[in-house]
Design a protein around this motif. Sequence first.
Motif, PDB file in Angstrom:
ATOM      1  N   SER A  86       0.831  -1.215   0.000  1.00 27.82           N
ATOM      2  CA  SER A  86       0.000   0.000   0.000  1.00 27.82           C
ATOM      3  C   SER A  86       0.857   1.254   0.000  1.00 27.82           C
ATOM      4  O   SER A  86       0.496   2.260  -0.620  1.00 27.82           O
ATOM      5  N   ILE A  87       1.986   1.210   0.680  1.00 25.40           N
ATOM      6  CA  ILE A  87       2.903   2.355   0.657  1.00 25.40           C
ATOM      7  C   ILE A  87       3.482   2.545  -0.743  1.00 25.40           C
ATOM      8  O   ILE A  87       3.585   3.671  -1.247  1.00 25.40           O
ATOM      9  N   VAL A  88       3.830   1.433  -1.374  1.00 28.45           N
ATOM     10  CA  VAL A  88       4.401   1.513  -2.728  1.00 28.45           C
ATOM     11  C   VAL A  88       3.395   2.107  -3.716  1.00 28.45           C
ATOM     12  O   VAL A  88       3.733   2.947  -4.556  1.00 28.45           O
ATOM     13  N   THR A  89       2.121   1.664  -3.598  1.00 29.63           N
ATOM     14  CA  THR A  89       1.083   2.162  -4.516  1.00 29.63           C
ATOM     15  C   THR A  89       0.432   3.451  -4.032  1.00 29.63           C
ATOM     16  O   THR A  89      -0.492   3.946  -4.666  1.00 29.63           O
ATOM     17  N   LYS A  90       0.891   3.959  -2.889  1.00 28.45           N
ATOM     18  CA  LYS A  90       0.365   5.199  -2.307  1.00 28.45           C
ATOM     19  C   LYS A  90      -1.141   5.099  -2.017  1.00 28.45           C
ATOM     20  O   LYS A  90      -1.887   6.066  -2.193  1.00 28.45           O
ATOM     21  N   ASP A  91      -1.550   3.913  -1.558  1.00 28.06           N
ATOM     22  CA  ASP A  91      -2.954   3.704  -1.172  1.00 28.06           C
ATOM     23  C   ASP A  91      -3.091   4.093   0.295  1.00 28.06           C
ATOM     24  O   ASP A  91      -3.129   3.238   1.194  1.00 28.06           O
ATOM     25  N   TYR A  92      -3.203   5.389   0.547  1.00 32.40           N
ATOM     26  CA  TYR A  92      -3.101   5.902   1.904  1.00 32.40           C
ATOM     27  C   TYR A  92      -4.225   5.455   2.842  1.00 32.40           C
ATOM     28  O   TYR A  92      -3.972   5.231   4.028  1.00 32.40           O
ATOM     29  N   PRO A  93      -5.468   5.309   2.397  1.00 30.42           N
ATOM     30  CA  PRO A  93      -6.483   4.800   3.331  1.00 30.42           C
ATOM     31  C   PRO A  93      -6.159   3.408   3.871  1.00 30.42           C
ATOM     32  O   PRO A  93      -6.419   3.111   5.044  1.00 30.42           O
ATOM     33  N   VAL A  94      -5.568   2.535   3.039  1.00 30.69           N
ATOM     34  CA  VAL A  94      -5.187   1.202   3.508  1.00 30.69           C
ATOM     35  C   VAL A  94      -4.030   1.313   4.496  1.00 30.69           C
ATOM     36  O   VAL A  94      -4.012   0.631   5.533  1.00 30.69           O
ATOM     37  N   VAL A  95      -3.046   2.172   4.184  1.00 35.03           N
ATOM     38  CA  VAL A  95      -1.942   2.390   5.118  1.00 35.03           C
ATOM     39  C   VAL A  95      -2.476   2.925   6.442  1.00 35.03           C
ATOM     40  O   VAL A  95      -2.085   2.468   7.529  1.00 35.03           O
TER      41      VAL A  95
END
Length: 321
Positions: free
Chosen positions: A278-287
Amino acid sequence: MPGTLGGRWTQFALRRGGRLLVSLFVLVTAAFLMIHLVPGDPVRAALGMTAPTELVEARRHALGLDDPLLTQYLDYVGGLFRGDLGESIQTQLPVGETIGRRLGATVSLGLIAFVLALLIAVPLGVCVAVATRRGRRQRTSLGFASGSVVIGSIPDFLIGVVLVAVFAVGLGWLPVAGREDGAASYVLPVLALAIGPAAMLARIVRVEMISVLESDYIRTARAKRLPARRIHLVHALPNAVTATLTLGGMLLASMVAGTVLVENVFAWPGLGSTIVSSIVTKDYPVVQGTVLVYGVIVLLVNTLVDVALAVLDPRSTVGEA
């Protein structure tokens, strides 16, 4: 009466409960602010610079990022009470659903590693304490102390890499990665998580056990010619468990958090690999949701340790509270 142990129990429960609530408030606030501390537009960063403006605005509206900050915070807290952790930017699936699918793999890995660390550390620490008390077997004492410090300082993921190189790639005894091979899949990641904490915990058990073995009531037990096994296991070990339990709770919390790197070494389908991807894909809500879950686990473990210490030694622990 406030001076009685019962009154102190009430004060202990109120203080510990209040501390837990304050910690949860700080954790929730920090998790909420995480997405707002990202430089620039987090939705634009997640979707890419070439994403259409209409898509970016629609996703921002869906996430509520175009509302005032206080409104967003109140909506976020209200969603937590309903079990709603938000929606993934990449998959548009509920974050809670994503975490729910991965949480079991992480918790099972951490708990099994913790139990294994205890099964290694407690007997080892007790045996070395009995063998080296009163300055006996100096070489054994020095070797154990030095070895436990060295092993305990090696990062979990580095131990995992060595285990994979030796037992999976070199000898071919165990699977390299994944969770598809049943119990065999657990062996290497569990060992990677358990070896370091077991060394640290064994050192603490030895120190506490030596201290207890020199106490007056242990001398009295020896004077009564009680069997050595009964003295060590029934009289000494329960009184040496307080510091061990405190450190054990800290290790359990660190093990759950430590799965982040170990899971990526072994391609383990848990929260650790989820948060990294999620950090790699910048999926901030999941992070955001994953960090919140990790934080809640750590807080709950610390609270359970405090309660267990209070039950084992109510007069000192509750009195100090």
